[in-house]
Design a protein around this motif. Structure first.
Motif, PDB file in Angstrom:
ATOM      1  N   VAL A 137       0.686  -1.262   0.373  1.00 12.41           N
ATOM      2  CA  VAL A 137       0.176   0.082   0.057  1.00 12.41           C
ATOM      3  C   VAL A 137       0.835   1.363   0.308  1.00 12.41           C
ATOM      4  CG1 VAL A 137      -1.373   1.517   0.982  1.00 12.41           C
ATOM      5  CG2 VAL A 137      -1.955  -0.976   1.038  1.00 12.41           C
ATOM      6  N   THR A 138       1.630   0.883   0.360  1.00 13.85           N
ATOM      7  CA  THR A 138       2.980   2.216   0.724  1.00 13.85           C
ATOM      8  C   THR A 138       3.468   2.362  -0.073  1.00 13.85           C
ATOM      9  OG1 THR A 138       3.616   1.624   3.304  1.00 13.85           O
ATOM     10  CG2 THR A 138       4.394   3.570   2.230  1.00 13.85           C
ATOM     11  N   ALA A 139       3.785   1.747  -1.343  1.00 17.14           N
ATOM     12  CA  ALA A 139       4.599   1.410  -2.687  1.00 17.14           C
ATOM     13  C   ALA A 139       3.464   2.035  -3.964  1.00 17.14           C
ATOM     14  CB  ALA A 139       4.945   0.194  -2.711  1.00 17.14           C
ATOM     15  N   LEU A 140       1.891   2.220  -3.515  1.00 15.92           N
ATOM     16  CA  LEU A 140       1.519   2.184  -4.192  1.00 15.92           C
ATOM     17  C   LEU A 140       1.181   3.819  -4.198  1.00 15.92           C
ATOM     18  CD1 LEU A 140      -0.685   2.121  -5.851  1.00 15.92           C
ATOM     19  CD2 LEU A 140      -2.446   1.123  -4.774  1.00 15.92           C
ATOM     20  N   LEU A 190      -0.656  -0.286 -13.570  1.00  8.84           N
ATOM     21  CA  LEU A 190      -0.451  -0.990 -12.943  1.00  8.84           C
ATOM     22  C   LEU A 190       0.843  -1.388 -12.936  1.00  8.84           C
ATOM     23  CD1 LEU A 190      -1.353  -3.777 -11.509  1.00  8.84           C
ATOM     24  CD2 LEU A 190      -1.974  -5.092 -13.775  1.00  8.84           C
ATOM     25  N   GLY A 191       1.426  -0.889 -14.513  1.00  8.93           N
ATOM     26  CA  GLY A 191       2.507  -1.814 -15.391  1.00  8.93           C
ATOM     27  C   GLY A 191       3.465  -0.171 -14.063  1.00  8.93           C
ATOM     28  N   THR A 192       3.513   0.908 -13.729  1.00  7.73           N
ATOM     29  CA  THR A 192       3.592   1.455 -12.882  1.00  7.73           C
ATOM     30  C   THR A 192       4.227   1.125 -11.721  1.00  7.73           C
ATOM     31  OG1 THR A 192       3.419   3.695 -14.522  1.00  7.73           O
ATOM     32  CG2 THR A 192       4.485   4.442 -12.760  1.00  7.73           C
ATOM     33  N   ALA A 232      -8.748   0.163  -5.263  1.00  6.94           N
ATOM     34  CA  ALA A 232     -10.172   0.822  -5.734  1.00  6.94           C
ATOM     35  C   ALA A 232      -9.370   1.097  -6.925  1.00  6.94           C
ATOM     36  CB  ALA A 232     -10.012   2.044  -5.568  1.00  6.94           C
ATOM     37  N   ILE A 233     -10.155  -0.112  -8.397  1.00  5.79           N
ATOM     38  CA  ILE A 233      -9.657  -0.105  -9.547  1.00  5.79           C
ATOM     39  C   ILE A 233     -10.398   0.411 -10.741  1.00  5.79           C
ATOM     40  CG2 ILE A 233      -9.068  -2.428 -10.849  1.00  5.79           C
ATOM     41  CD1 ILE A 233      -9.143  -4.174  -8.482  1.00  5.79           C
ATOM     42  N   ALA A 278      -6.466  -0.708 -19.934  1.00  4.55           N
ATOM     43  CA  ALA A 278      -5.443  -0.653 -18.661  1.00  4.55           C
ATOM     44  C   ALA A 278      -5.599  -0.292 -17.671  1.00  4.55           C
ATOM     45  CB  ALA A 278      -4.020   0.347 -19.194  1.00  4.55           C
ATOM     46  N   LEU A 279      -4.966  -1.173 -16.484  1.00  2.52           N
ATOM     47  CA  LEU A 279      -5.651  -1.131 -14.987  1.00  2.52           C
ATOM     48  C   LEU A 279      -5.128  -0.087 -14.826  1.00  2.52           C
ATOM     49  CD1 LEU A 279      -7.502  -3.285 -13.755  1.00  2.52           C
ATOM     50  CD2 LEU A 279      -5.532  -4.199 -13.187  1.00  2.52           C
ATOM     51  N   TYR A 280      -6.270   1.535 -13.912  1.00  2.00           N
ATOM     52  CA  TYR A 280      -5.520   1.910 -13.436  1.00  2.00           C
ATOM     53  C   TYR A 280      -6.049   2.032 -11.915  1.00  2.00           C
ATOM     54  CZ  TYR A 280      -3.807   4.935 -16.715  1.00  2.00           C
ATOM     55  OH  TYR A 280      -2.829   4.704 -17.932  1.00  2.00           O
TER      56      TYR A 280
END
Length: 278
Positions: free
Chosen positions: A198-201, A213-215, A249-250, A262-264
Motif C-alpha cells: 500500500v505504501t508503494a502504491l 498497473l505497470g508503473t 480501488a480499481i 489499462a488497469l489503474y
C-alpha cells in the motif's frame, strides 16, 4: 551469370534483449530448469547458457541429464582443494570476460550463494540488467543487488497446482497409495506484506491520485527486487490486485488510439478519504 539468391530477413517488432545465463550447479536445482528458462524468456533471449560445477561428482548427476536437451554448455571445474569453491571463481571470471565483449544487455545469475553479490553490483555499475534466480535461502544482500530476483520455488512444476481438499469430488476414488518415504513438508506461503504494498502504491500514483498497473509493478520491483505475486498464490500482479478489493480501488481505462484497456488503481483508504472530502 547466375544472380545471387536473395536472403529472407526476419523482422521483429522490437530488438531482443541479449542475456548471458550463468548457472552455479553447486547452488541450483536441475528440477527447475524448464521453469527457469521459460521465466528468462520473459526478459529476453538466453544467448549464452553456461553451467559451472564438478560434473564428475555424484551430486551433479541430475544436471547431466538435462544439459544437452536445453543446450546448456557445461564448464567443468575440479575442486583443487578441500573447502575452496573453485566454481565460483570460474563463473566470475567468465562473467567478466563476457561483460567486456559488450555483446550483452544483461546477465542471469542462477545461484543461492551470497558470494556473487559483488559480481551483481559490478555488472549493474556497467549499466547492465542483472536478474537473479535462487532458493528461499538466498541471502538478502544478493537478492537486493539484482534488478529483479525470482525465487526458484515458484518455478517448480508443482508450484502452480493447488492441493485438492479432502472434501472434493474424489470420495469414490480409490485411496492413494502411501509413499514409502514421508513427503517433504510444504513450505508455508509468506505473509502478504500489506503495508509495504500500500505504501508503494501511494508513492507511485500520478497527479490524479491513480497509478498505472505497470508503473506500480516497476516501482515495487525497484523497492524490493524479490517481490513476486506468485509467492502469495497469484499468477500475475493484476490477479493480486483484483483479488484484494479491500485494499485497492480499481478502474479499467481505454488506452487512447486503441481498443486495449489499462488497469489503474489506488489505495482503498485513500479513495474513501477523497470521496468524503467531496
Amino acid at each position: 551469370m547466375v544472380s545471387p539468391r536473395p536472403v529472407a530477413k526476419i523482422e521483429t517488432e522490437e530488438p531482443t534483449t541479449r542475456l548471458a545465463v550463468l548457472i552455479d550447479a553447486d547452488n541450483a536445482q536441475a528440477s527447475v530448469i524448464e521453469g527457469l528458462l521459460a521465466e528468462i524468456a520473459r526478459f529476453g533471449e538466453a544467448t549464452v547458457r553456461r553451467i559451472y560445477g564438478d560434473f564428475t561428482a555424484p551430486t551433479s548427476a541430475s544436471w547431466k541429464k538435462v544439459l544437452q536437451r536445453h543446450a546448456i554448455k557445461p564448464i567443468q571445474q575440479f575442486a583443487y582443494t578441500t573447502g575452496k569453491n573453485a566454481t565460483d571463481s570460474t563463473l566470475i571470471i567468465d562473467a567478466m570476460d563476457l561483460l567486456y565483449t559488450r555483446k550483452f544487455d544483461g546477465f542471469c545469475l542462477v545461484t543461492s550463494d551470497s558470494d556473487f553479490t559483488g559480481l551483481a553490483m559490478r555488472l549493474r555499475e556497467e549499466g547492465l540488467t542483472v536478474l537473479g534466480f535462487g532458493e528461499n535461502k538466498t541471502p538478502e544482500a544478493f537478492r537486493n543487488a539484482c534488478h529483479k530476483f525470482v525465487f526458484t520455488e515458484v518455478l517448480r512444476p508443482d508450484s502452480q497446482t493447488e492441493s485438492v481438499p479432502p472434501s472434493s469430488a474424489t470420495e469414490n476414488a480409490h485411496p492413494p497409495i502411501q509413499p514409502s518415504t514421508p513427503p517433504q513438508a510444504t513450505e508455508p506461503k509468506p505473509k502478504f506484506p500489506k503495508r509495504f504494498v500500500v505504501t508503494a502504491l501511494e508513492q507511485s500514483v500520478d497527479d490524479t491520485g491513480w497509478a498505472n498497473l505497470g508503473t506500480f509493478g516497476s516501482y515495487l520491483t525497484k523497492l524490493q527486487p524479490d517481490f513476486d505475486p506468485r509467492l502469495y498464490g497469484y499468477k500475475k500482479l493484476s490477479d493480486l490486485v483484483k483479488a484484494n478489493t479491500t485494499l485497492f480501488a480499481i478502474e479499467e481505462r481505454t488506452v487512447p488510439g486503441s481498443n486495449h484497456k489499462a488497469l489503474y488503481l489506488r489505495a482503498k483508504n485513500q479513495a474513501q478519504r477523497d470521496d468524503k472530502g467531496k
